[in-house]
Design an enzyme around this catalytic site. Structure first.
Site, short mmCIF file in Angstrom:
data_model
loop_
_atom_site.label_atom_id
_atom_site.label_comp_id
_atom_site.label_asym_id
_atom_site.label_seq_id
_atom_site.Cartn_x
_atom_site.Cartn_y
_atom_site.Cartn_z
N ARG A 1 -10.40 -34.31 -30.17
CA ARG A 1 -11.35 -33.13 -29.80
C ARG A 1 -12.53 -33.59 -29.10
NH1 ARG A 1 -15.25 -29.29 -33.54
NH2 ARG A 1 -15.41 -27.73 -32.16
N GLU B 1 4.80 -23.87 -36.72
CA GLU B 1 5.05 -25.46 -36.33
C GLU B 1 6.35 -25.79 -36.47
OE1 GLU B 1 2.53 -24.18 -38.17
OE2 GLU B 1 0.81 -24.16 -37.24
N PRO C 1 20.08 -31.18 -42.64
CA PRO C 1 18.75 -30.58 -43.18
C PRO C 1 19.04 -28.95 -42.85
CG PRO C 1 18.48 -32.52 -41.82
CD PRO C 1 20.11 -32.21 -41.66
N HIS D 1 -6.98 -33.01 -31.80
CA HIS D 1 -7.74 -32.89 -32.97
C HIS D 1 -7.50 -34.08 -34.30
CE1 HIS D 1 -8.64 -29.23 -30.76
NE2 HIS D 1 -9.55 -29.02 -31.72
N ILE E 1 27.40 -17.99 -52.74
CA ILE E 1 27.40 -19.06 -53.70
C ILE E 1 26.09 -19.92 -53.14
CG2 ILE E 1 28.76 -21.13 -54.38
CD1 ILE E 1 29.32 -18.73 -55.98
N HIS F 1 -7.79 -29.89 -42.37
CA HIS F 1 -7.38 -30.09 -41.11
C HIS F 1 -7.32 -31.28 -40.40
CE1 HIS F 1 -7.72 -25.62 -41.17
NE2 HIS F 1 -7.28 -25.66 -39.60
N HIS G 1 32.01 -26.05 -53.79
CA HIS G 1 31.13 -26.23 -52.84
C HIS G 1 30.92 -27.68 -52.17
CE1 HIS G 1 27.36 -26.47 -50.45
NE2 HIS G 1 26.82 -27.21 -51.30
N HIS H 1 32.22 -31.55 -48.73
CA HIS H 1 32.15 -30.29 -49.05
C HIS H 1 33.36 -29.33 -48.53
CE1 HIS H 1 28.28 -32.01 -48.93
NE2 HIS H 1 27.89 -30.75 -49.69
#
Ligand SMILES: [Ca+2]
Ligand SMILES: [Ca+2]
Lengths: 685, 685
Positions: B519, B410, B116, B460, B188, B472, B261, B27
Site C-alpha cells: 500500500r 473473492e 472440490p 496491501h 441425498i 486485514h 453414493h 461413487h
C-alpha cells in the site's frame, strides 16, 4: 421525529464524522447512514449492561460490516461502556481501544472481530444457534435463563460473500427465530454503485432460504424501523432480514456517493455537517447533556435487567442445583473435575486404528462429560467419524441436540463455530477433510485472531487418503496452519497422541486447535503417551546399537510408524537412529532451547518425513522429505510408494543424509540467535 | 423410450457400476442417476471432437460434482476420445488416465479439475464469460467464430457451497445466456437425506439471481430433459438452471439411498443391475455394438462441425487477417513479439511509489499489447489499482469490455478466473487485498494444481496497510502461497522488481503467480533490475568497507528499503553488510546450489526480514525476523515501529546475529543433503 431523538441520532453522525476526521482515516459513510438503526437498537430493543459487558443475558449485536466500527464505538461510549471520549479520539491509532476494525480482545462490548466481510453475519448464526441450544438445555418452567436476541447489521458486501450464503441457508433451515439481520442497503460499493455487480433480489433470495423478510424504504424513519424490528421479533420460527434503504454519509455534501465510504469527509464538510444538524462547527467530540441522558437511561434499564437476571439465576440454582452449577461453570469457561478421565489410552499391540477413529473415541469420551461440546461436520460425518453418541441432531424442532448438520458449507461452518464459541459457555468443534479447511480459511484465521478455542477435526490428512486424488490431498495445508499465529496444529501418530491432542485442545481455551487425522490405520507406537505430547515433540524411541546417533528422523502422524520401520532397517545396517515424534510444532517451538537440544543434540543430522509439503520443516531438519508437488490418485499404499514414503526408500534417503555430514558434525539448527519478537501485552495489544 | 436409447443409457449405468466395483472405490450413485442427462447432452446437444478435444469451437462440459467422474470417463470413452476400455478398468489406480476425480492435465477431454465442491460451476461461469467476451471481440458478420454453450452438471453439494452462490449471482447479473446448469437433485448427501441441512428453495434462489429456471420431475424422462435443455438454450439473456430430480444409484437394490453414493455396489448388486437392464451378469465392461454406433455417429457429427469451423476460420483469416492472426495466437497461448516492451523501468531517484501503483502501470503496459488480459477486482479497484485504461467494463450489454466487476466475491472471483483461463486464449487476472486471498484459497490451489497461469494481484500486503488492523493484515498468507506447489509468490521491492514479476508471471503459462504489493510508497533501489529478479533472488548491494561480510540481510518487498537503511547504519558502525532481495522464493529454490552460494557464501550469517510471519524463512536464514503474532491497527509507520521493523531496531537485531556466530563460522544453510523428490512425469502424473 421528536427533536431530542433527532438530536441524539445526529450526535452519532457528527461524532462519526469527527472520529474519522481526527484519525484522518476510516469510514464515515456507513455510520452516518446507519445511525438511526443503531439508535433504535440500542435505545428501544437491546438489553445490555455497560458495567458488565459480558453479562450472559445480554442481547448480542454484531457489526458485520466492521469498517463501520466508529458507529459501534460511539454507541458503546454513549451507553456508558468503558470507552471514553479520549478513546474515540484515538480511533485507528496504534494501541488504542478503538482499532480500525472491531477486535473482541481489545474493546469491551465487542462480541467478535469483524471487518473481513461476511464473517459477522455468519458468526451471528452461530450465536443464535448457541442461544437456542442453551435455552433448550437450561430453561425451565418459570426460568427463562437464556433468552436473548442476536442483531446483526451488515452491508451489501457481506451479502455478496459466499460465507453468508452458506450460513443464511442453514439459519433458514434451522428456523433461528431470534436472529434479526438489518441490511444496510445504501446501493454503494467501493467500485461505485452496487449495480456494477450486485443486482440480485436479496429479499427473494432470503425468502428462498426460509427467512422472514421486510423492508424499510426510508432508513431515517425511526417509526418504520421500530415497527419492522418489532415484527421481526415476533416471528419466532424464522430468522428475519430487514432491508433498510439508507443514504451513505447522510448529512455530508457527498451523501449517497462512494466518496464518503472510506475516507474522511474533510474539515469543510465536517463543519457543514455540524451546521446542518445544529451543532457548533467549532467544537468537536461533543455530546449534548440531554442526548447523553437518553442513552444513560437506556443503560440503566439494562443494569436493572442484569440485576433481575442474577436474582433469577440465584433462584434457579436453588431449584435446579446441578444444572445451575453446570451453567455457571460453562459460562466461566472452566472444565469440570475429571473432565479428561475418559480419554482412551492404548498399549502396544492394540489393534491398529485410523487416527480419525481414535479421534471419534476421544471426542465422545470428552463429550460425555462436557455438554459445552457441540459441533458437527460439513456433510462428512461417516468419514470424519464425529458423530456424538450422547446426543441427537440440533434441528429446528430438536434444539436440545448437540450435533450440527452443517451441510457442504465449510466456510459457513467455521464462522458459525466461531459464533457459538463467542456466545460463551461452549467448546464447539467442526469437521471436514483437512484439504477443505482451505475453503474455510477466512473464518479459521479469525478463530486464531479472536482467541477462540474451537476444535477443527480434519481427517483424510495426506496423500494417504488415496483414490480421491490430488484435488483432495493436502500439501500446503499444514504449512498454513502452522504459520497461523495462535493456532495449534496437531498431527498425532497414534491413539495415545490423539488423546493427548484432545487434552491439549481442551486446555487451550483461547487458542484454536487443528487436528489432522489419518484415513488409514496406524499402530500403537512403542514410546508414545498422552503425557509426552504436551511438549509438542519428544523422543519416541531409538533403534540400533551404541550411543552415537547417526541420524534423527523427525516425523508426524501417519508417517511416524513408517519412520520406525525405516529406523529398524537402518539399525539392521548398523546405524543408530532416533525417532522424534512432533505432533504439534507450534507447542514444540515454545519449549526452551535446552529441551530442544535433548531431542536434537548438536552434531546429529535430522531428516524430517511428512507425507505433505516440506515447507516449514527447515527449522528443525537438515533434510526435509515429503512432496514438492501435488499428490496423485491411487490406493493409499500405492501413492505412498509412488512418492517414496516407504521404509525402503526412506532408508536410502537417510543414508544420503548420514553420508553428507562428517559424523557428529551436522550444524545445530536448534541453536540460533534469539531476536526480540514483539508479543501481546496485557491489554490485548 | 426407444429401446436402443434405453440400452445406451443403461450401458452407461452398467459401466459405472463395473468401474467402481473393479476399482473397489468410488461413487456409482451419481453416474447411474445422471446417465440420462449425460446421454442427452453428449448425443443431442453438445458439439465436440474426440480427435481434437481442445478444438476451440467445442461446447464445454463441466462435471462440477467431480466425484461422479466415472460418468465423464464413460462418455469420453463411448464418444471415441482417447480413453480405452483398459483406462476405464484402471479407474482410481495410480498413474492411470482415469483418476478418482477429473484432472484436466491428465485426461484429454477434461476441461477443469473438479471434485472440490462448487469449483466446477464457478469455473463454468468463467467459461461462459470467456465465450461471451471472445465472441464480442472476434465474431464478425457471417463469422460466428466463437459460439459455444457451457453445460454444467452439479449436485446439491455444489449448490450449498458459497463459491457457487457468489459465481451464480454474478452470472445472473451478467446475463450469461449460454450457460446451462443441470442440477442433479437426488435428495441425498453423505450424511443422509438433504433435509438434514438443505431445505432452501433452490430455484427460487436462482430466480432471485436473475436466472431462468425450470425443472424435470423425472430424471429418466429423456423427452422432458430434451425439451428443458432446448428451452434453456433459447433463453439468451439469462443463464439457466434445470433442476432434474433423479434417483441416486438408479438400478441398484439400494437406489435412492446414501449407501450408493460413495462405495461400490458389491458383486451381487452389480449382477442384479446387469440382469435388470438386460445385460449378461457374467460379463463386465461391455459396450454392445449398436450402442457404440449411437455414440460414434454423434462423434462423427462433431468431427464434421470441427472441419467446417476450420474452414470458416480460414475464410475469416482472409477477411480479417489481423484479428484472425491474433485469435490464433491467443488460442495457441503464445505471446506476441515485443509484448514486454512497454514494461516500465525505473531509476534511482525516481519518485517513490507503492508497488500497487507500479503494478497498475505494468498491468496497463501489458494489457495494451495483450488482449488476452482480462480481469478485475473484488470491489477494490481504487485500492488494488487494477483499472484498465484500454477498456471499459465487461457487462451484460458491453461484452467487449475487458474489466470485470467481481463484486465482494473473492472465492467466486478466483474460480471464475480459473474458468476464463481454461477457456483458452486468455491470461486473466484478479485482485483483492493479500489477506483475502484466504477467502479464495479453495480456488487458488486449483489454479496451481490445474496449471493455470492466472495472475493474482494482491495489494496491501503486510502490516504496512496500517489502520485497517489485524483482521486485514496478512501474517501466514505468504507461507501458504509459497508452500503451494506450482505457484510463484512474488513480493517485489520496487518498480523494477514489479515489472520483472509481471514479466515472469506472463512467461509462466502453466503456473499461477501471486503478486504481493504494498500500500505504501517504496523508493527505487540501487541495484534492482527487471533482469535480476529472474532468478528469484539476487545480491542487491553491499554496504561497508572490506571484503569480509559480517552479515547478509535477506528481505522482500517493502522491507528491502528498510534493510538497506539498516545496512547503512551497520556500515557506519564498521560492519560489512550484504542485502539480498528475494522477490520470489520458489524460483530461487530452483536455482543451482552454486548460485545460491554466491548469494549466501559459507560462514556468513543470514537474517531475514519480512513484515509478516517468519515461517518458511528458516530455509535460508539463521535468524528470521518478522511477526510471531497478528498485527495491529495504527498508522503504517507506527505499526512498523511497534513491531521493530525499523532501521534502528533491525540494526540491534543484526548485531545479535553477528555476535552469535564466531566470524566466518555460521553454518551454511544452502549446502544440504539432496534427497530424491518425485516430480511430474511427461504424462502429467
Ligand atoms: Ca500455528
Ligand atoms: Ca509456491
Amino acid at each position: 421525529e421528536d427533536p431530542l431523538t433527532l438530536k441524539a441520532v445526529n450526535t452519532i453522525r457528527v461524532l462519526a464524522a469527527d472520529m474519522v476526521q481526527e484519525a484522518n482515516s476510516g469510514h464515515p459513510g456507513a455510520p452516518m447512514g446507519c445511525a438511526p438503526i443503531a439508535f433504535e437498537l440500542y435505545t428501544q430493543f437491546m438489553s445490555y449492561s455497560p458495567s458488565d459487558p459480558q453479562w450472559p443475558g445480554r442481547d448480542r449485536f454484531i457489526l458485520s460490516n466492521g469498517h463501520a466500527c466508529a458507529l459501534q464505538y460511539i454507541m458503546l461510549h454513549l451507553t456508558g461502556h468503558s470507552l471514553s471520549m479520549d478513546d474515540l479520539k484515538s480511533f485507528r491509532k496504534v494501541d488504542s481501544m478503538t482499532p480500525g476494525h472491531p477486535e473482541n480482545f481489545v474493546t469491551p462490548g465487542i462480541e467478535v472481530s469483524t471487518g473481513p466481510l461476511g464473517q459477522g453475519l455468519a458468526n451471528a448464526v452461530g450465536l443464535a444457534i448457541a442461544e437456542k441450544h442453551m435455552a433448550a438445555t437450561y430453561n425451565k418452567e418459570g426460568f427463562d435463563l437464556v433468552d436473548n436476541y442476536t442483531y446483526v447489521l451488515c452491508g451489501d458486501g457481506c451479502l455478496q460473500e459466499g460465507v453468508t450464503s452458506e450460513a443464511s441457508s442453514l439459519a433458514g433451515h434451522l428456523g433461528l427465530g431470534k436472529l434479526i439481520l438489518l441490511y444496510d442497503d445504501n446501493q454503494i460499493t467501493i467500485d461505485g454503485e452496487t449495480d456494477l455487480s450486485f443486482t440480485e433480489d436479496v429479499l427473494k433470495r432470503y425468502e428462498a432460504y426460509g427467512w422472514h423478510t421486510s423492508s424499510v424504504a426510508d432508513g431515517t424513519n425511526l417509526k418504520d424501523l421500530n415497527k419492522k424490528i418489532e415484527a421481526a421479533r415476533k416471528v419466532t420460527n424464522k430468522p428475519s432480514i430487514i432491508k433498510v434503504t439508507t443514504v451513505i454519509g447522510f448529512g455530508s455534501v457527498n451523501q449517497g456517493k462512494e466518496k464518503v465510504h472510506g475516507a474522511p469527509l474533510g474539515a469543510d464538510d465536517v463543519r457543514q455537517v455540524k451546521e446542518k444538524f445544529g451543532f457548533d462547527p467549532d467544537q468537536s467530540f461533543v455530546v449534548p447533556d440531554d442526548v447523553r441522558d437518553v442513552f444513560t437511561s437506556c443503560a440503566e434499564a439494562g443494569e436493572q435487567a442484569r440485576k433481575e437476571w442474577h436474582a433469577m439465576l440465584a433462584k434457579y440454582k436453588e431449584a435446579h442445583p446441578d444444572l445451575g452449577a453446570e451453567f455457571e461453570r460453562r459460562i466461566a469457561g472452566k472444565l469440570p473435575e475429571g473432565w479428561a478421565d475418559g480419554l482412551p489410552v492404548y498399549k502396544v499391540g492394540d489393534a491398529a486404528k485410523a487416527s480419525r477413529f481414535t479421534s471419534g473415541l476421544a471426542l465422545n469420551a470428552l463429550a460425555a462429560k462436557l455438554p459445552e461440546m457441540v459441533g458437527g461436520s460439513a456433510d462428512l460425518t461417516p468419514s470424519n467419524l464425529t458423530a456424538l453418541k450422547e446426543t441427537g441432531d440440533f434441528q429446528k424442532d430438536t434444539p436440545e441436540g448437540r450435533y450440527l448438520r452443517f451441510g457442504v458449507r465449510e466456510h459457513g461452518m467455521a464462522a458459525i463455530t466461531n459464533g457459538i464459541f463467542c456466545y460463551g459457555g461452549y467448546r464447539p468443534f467442526c469437521a471436514t477433510f483437512l484439504n477443505f479447511i482451505s475453503y474455510a480459511s477466512g473464518a479459521v484465521r479469525l478463530s486464531a485472531l479472536s482467541r477462540m478455542g474451537v476444535l477443527y477435526i480434519m481427517t483424510h490428512d495426506s496423500i494417504g487418503l488415496g483414490e480421491d486424488g490430488p484435488t483432495h490431498q493436502p500439501i500446503e495445508t499444514l504449512a498454513l496452519c502452522r504459520a497461523t499465529p495462535n493456532m495449534h496444529t496437531w498431527r498425532p501418530a497414534d491413539g495415545n497422541e490423539v488423546s493427548g491432542a484432545y487434552y491439549s485442545a481442551m486446555e487451550s481455551y483461547n487458542t484454536p486447535s487443528v487436528l489432522a487425522l489419518s484415513r488409514q490405520n496406524l499402530p500403537v507406537l512403542e514410546g508414545s503417551s498422552m503425557e509426552k505430547v504436551k511438549k509438542g515433540g519428544y523422543v519416541l524411541k531409538e533403534y540400533g546399537e551404541g550411543d552415537d546417533l547417526d541420524i534423527i528422523i523427525a516425523s508426524t502422524g501417519s508417517e511416524v510408524c513408517i519412520c520406525v520401520d525405516t529406523a529398524k532397517l537402518l539399525a539392521e545396517a548398523g546405524k543408530k537412529v532416533r525417532i522424534v515424534s512432533m505432533p504439534c510444532l507450534e507447542i514444540y517451538d515454545e519449549q526452551p532451547e535446552a529441551y530442544k537440544l535433548e531431542c536434537f543434540p548438536e552434531g546429529v543430522p535430522v531428516m524430517s518425513v511428512e507425507a505433505l509439503g516440506i515447507e516449514g520443516w527447515h527449522k528443525y531438519a537438515h533434510a526435509p522429505f515429503g512432496l514438492i508437488r501435488f499428490g496423485s490418485s491411487g490406493k493409499g499404499p500405492d501413492v505412498y510408494k509412488k512418492f517414496g514414503i516407504t521404509p525402503d526408500n526412506l532408508k536410502v534417503q537417510a543414508e544420503k543424509v548420514i553420508a553428507f555430514y562428517p559424523k557428529g558434525q551436522a550444524p545445530s539448527l536448534v541453536k540460533r540467535p534469539q531476536l526480540d519478537f514483539v508479543r501481546y501485552n496485557e491489554h490485548g495489544h
